[in-house]
Design a protein around this motif. Structure first.
Motif, short mmCIF file in Angstrom:
data_model
loop_
_atom_site.label_atom_id
_atom_site.label_comp_id
_atom_site.label_asym_id
_atom_site.label_seq_id
_atom_site.Cartn_x
_atom_site.Cartn_y
_atom_site.Cartn_z
N UNK A 76 0.84 -1.19 0.00
CA UNK A 76 0.00 0.00 0.00
C UNK A 76 0.88 1.25 0.00
N UNK A 77 1.89 1.25 0.83
CA UNK A 77 2.78 2.40 0.94
C UNK A 77 3.52 2.61 -0.38
N UNK A 78 3.95 1.55 -1.01
CA UNK A 78 4.66 1.65 -2.28
C UNK A 78 3.73 2.23 -3.35
N UNK A 79 2.49 1.77 -3.40
CA UNK A 79 1.54 2.30 -4.37
C UNK A 79 1.30 3.78 -4.12
N UNK A 80 1.11 4.14 -2.84
CA UNK A 80 0.87 5.54 -2.48
C UNK A 80 2.09 6.39 -2.83
N UNK A 81 3.26 5.89 -2.53
CA UNK A 81 4.47 6.65 -2.86
C UNK A 81 4.60 6.84 -4.37
N UNK A 82 4.28 5.81 -5.12
CA UNK A 82 4.33 5.91 -6.58
C UNK A 82 3.37 6.98 -7.08
N UNK A 83 2.15 6.96 -6.52
CA UNK A 83 1.15 7.95 -6.95
C UNK A 83 1.57 9.36 -6.58
N UNK A 84 2.06 9.56 -5.37
CA UNK A 84 2.46 10.91 -4.96
C UNK A 84 3.71 11.36 -5.70
N UNK A 85 4.61 10.44 -5.98
CA UNK A 85 5.79 10.81 -6.76
C UNK A 85 5.38 11.27 -8.15
N UNK A 86 4.43 10.56 -8.73
CA UNK A 86 3.95 10.94 -10.07
C UNK A 86 3.29 12.32 -10.02
N UNK A 87 2.45 12.54 -8.99
CA UNK A 87 1.81 13.87 -8.86
C UNK A 87 2.85 14.95 -8.61
N UNK A 88 3.80 14.69 -7.78
CA UNK A 88 4.85 15.68 -7.52
C UNK A 88 5.62 16.00 -8.79
N UNK A 89 5.88 14.97 -9.55
CA UNK A 89 6.58 15.15 -10.82
C UNK A 89 5.76 16.04 -11.77
N UNK A 90 4.44 15.74 -11.84
CA UNK A 90 3.57 16.54 -12.71
C UNK A 90 3.46 17.99 -12.24
N UNK A 91 3.32 18.17 -10.93
CA UNK A 91 3.19 19.52 -10.38
C UNK A 91 4.50 20.29 -10.49
N UNK A 92 5.58 19.62 -10.41
CA UNK A 92 6.89 20.26 -10.51
C UNK A 92 7.18 20.76 -11.92
#
Length: 94
Positions: A76-92
């Motif tokens: 679950x944590x890995x999935x969440x980290x992947x999703x937030x990393x992707x969002x952070x990448x997009x927002x950045x």
């Protein structure tokens, strides 16, 4: 105490306790001369072994449950980290 409890206490003292050398020698003589005592002692030893094995199985079961819970949490944590990393990448990028 009742005689059955006295006998059980006597068995436990010799099987689980620390009898003196004299008590241990007397116990060996009694085992040879009293077939009922020998049978009771063997039954008690088998009971201790069964209880030990049941405890081990329970511990294995609990450890498997803990492992499965940790594995689910990690996924679950890995999935969440992947999703937030992707969002952070997009927002950045904006």
């Amino acid at each position: 105490m009742r005689p059955a409890l006295d006998r059980l206490q006597y068995l436990e003292h010799h099987l689980l306790g620390r009898p003196t050398p004299a008590e241990a020698a007397q116990w060996q003589v009694q085992l040879l001369t009293d077939p009922n005592l020998a049978a009771d002692a063997q039954t008690q030893v088998q009971l201790y072994q069964a209880l030990r094995e049941a405890g081990r199985q329970q511990l294995r079961h609990e450890l498997r449950q803990i492992h499965a819970h940790l594995e689910r949490t990690t996924r679950r944590r890995t999935w969440l980290q992947t999703a937030t990393d992707h969002l952070s990448h997009l927002l950045g990028r904006r």
